[in-house]
Design an enzyme around this catalytic site. Sequence first.
Site, short mmCIF file in Angstrom:
data_model
loop_
_atom_site.label_atom_id
_atom_site.label_comp_id
_atom_site.label_asym_id
_atom_site.label_seq_id
_atom_site.Cartn_x
_atom_site.Cartn_y
_atom_site.Cartn_z
N ILE A 135 54.66 -17.93 4.57
CA ILE A 135 54.05 -19.01 3.78
C ILE A 135 54.88 -20.27 4.01
O ILE A 135 56.07 -20.32 3.68
CB ILE A 135 54.00 -18.67 2.28
CG1 ILE A 135 53.19 -17.39 2.05
CG2 ILE A 135 53.41 -19.82 1.49
CD1 ILE A 135 53.11 -16.97 0.59
N GLU A 136 54.24 -21.25 4.61
CA GLU A 136 54.87 -22.55 4.87
C GLU A 136 54.29 -23.58 3.91
O GLU A 136 53.09 -23.84 3.92
CB GLU A 136 54.61 -22.99 6.31
CG GLU A 136 55.30 -22.15 7.38
CD GLU A 136 56.67 -22.68 7.74
OE1 GLU A 136 57.08 -23.73 7.19
OE2 GLU A 136 57.33 -22.06 8.60
N THR A 137 55.12 -24.14 3.07
CA THR A 137 54.68 -25.15 2.12
C THR A 137 54.83 -26.52 2.75
O THR A 137 55.87 -26.84 3.32
CB THR A 137 55.50 -25.08 0.83
OG1 THR A 137 55.41 -23.76 0.30
CG2 THR A 137 54.98 -26.06 -0.20
#
Length: 460
Positions: free
Chosen positions: A284-286
Site C-alpha cells: 500500500i503506497e500512500t
Amino acid sequence: MLRLELPGAASLRAGVLLACACVAPACTVASQELQPLTPDALARTWEAERLPLPAPPLVTHAIVEARVARLVRESGGLVTSEVLGTSVEGRAIHHLTIGRGAKPVLLWSQMHGDEPTATSALFDLCQWLVRHRQEPIVARLLDSLTLHIVPMLNPDGAERFQRRNAQFIDINRDALHLQTPEGRLLKGLRDRVEPVIGFNLHNQNWRTSVGTPPQPAAVSLLAVAYDEARSEDPRRQLTKRTCSVIVEALRPLASGRIGRYDDEFEVRAFGDNITKWGTGVVLIETGPWPGPEPDRTLVQLNFVALVTALDAIASARVSNVDPSLYERLPENQSDLFHTLVMGGTVIPGTGVTPFRADVGIVGTRVVRQGPGGRVLQWQGSIQDVGDLRVYGALETVDASGLFVSPAYTAAAVGDEVSLPPGNATASTPRVVPGGPARLWLLRGGSVPDRYRLERIVDLP
C-alpha cells in the site's frame, strides 16, 4: 474440495484461505452472517476515535515508544509487545502482537523513514481493536487472526525524515544481502511467524498521478510478484483479491484516486522476496492529497483500507472478491504538480519578450527543527514552463488575463509594483525550470511598467 499444493506452512495457509474455508470452523460460518462495516461507517469511527498524534511526519521514535507502552498498558492483555532488536544507532524496534487467531498477519511501516502515514494508521487500528473488542466483527477478527505489527522499522531514518537508514542503505533493497540490522529483524520476524499475508506500508512521491486527466494517486496498490514472469499462484491470488477488497472500500472515499503500482519483479526488494519466501505481500503506497490537511485524510484512508482487508481475510469473504477490480486499476504515472499556474503571460525575468505559458511547480515535504521542535514545511521549485494541459495538480490557478513574473520583493496583494528592467543576474529570481516557486500574478495598469499585484503563488 479444492486442493492447493504449495511448499511451506505459510503458503498452505494462504491456500486454505483461498479455498473459501471449505473446512471452516463454526465461528466462520456464524461470522458470514455479519455484514462488513461500510467505508463511510469506518471513516466516521476513525474521525471520532483517532488518536491525538501529530501529523505523521512529526511522529518521532520517542512518540512511538510512548504510544506502544500506553497501548500495551491499557489493552488489558490484548496487546503484547517485544523489542525485536535495535537500529544502527541503537533505537528499539518494536513488535506488537494483537489477536488470538490461527492465521498470522504481518504489517510493517516506515522501512523508509520519510514514509510515515501508515505508522499513525496502525496505532489507530490497534486502538480500535482494543476499544471495540466485544463487538462481533472485531471479535471475529481477533479470533481468526493474530496481527504482528512493526509500526516503525527504520527509526534512525524517521529521526532524520530521510528514506535510508543510518548506514544510508535503502532497507527495502537489502532483502538479499541483509546488511542492515533493520532488514535482518524483519526477515527474522517473517521466518518466525510465517504469516499468511503481509502488508508492506509506504508513501509515494507527491508527483504520483493516476488516470486521465491526471488525479492525485492517494493510494496505490500492488499484489507483489515473486518472480520475473509475474507468476500467479494462491499467494498472488490472495493478495490480488485483498487489493480488490481495498479498492471496494476506498472508492467511496477517494474515487478516481486509486492506482495500481508497477508489478515488475525487483530482485532485491523485501516485498518481492517475502512473497518468494512464502508470504504473499500487499503493498500500500500512500500518495498526495489536496488541501491544507492532507495527512488527516491519508491516515483515514489507510485505516479504512486495513480494517476492511483484515475483516475480509478473517471472515473468508476475500475468497469471493473479483481480482479484476484490482487488475483493472490504472497504473501510476508521474504527471502531477503541486501547483499549476495556467494561461498567464509570463514575464520570465530573463530579458526575453513575454509569452503565454503555463508554469508547473513541484513540492516536497521536509521536516525541519524549529524553535519549538520539529515542523513540517513544503520545499518547492519550478519544474516546467510551457503547454502543461496534460498534467494534473493539487492546486490549479487560473492566470488568464494576468502576467506571471518572479516575486521580487515582499509586496502584498493589492500593491502596485514595477518590474526591474533588463536581464537577470545570477541572484535574480526567474521563471525558469529550477527557479524559486514564488510568483507574482499581475494585472497591467494604466501606467506603463506598473502592475497591480493580484495574487502571490508561494511554495518556499
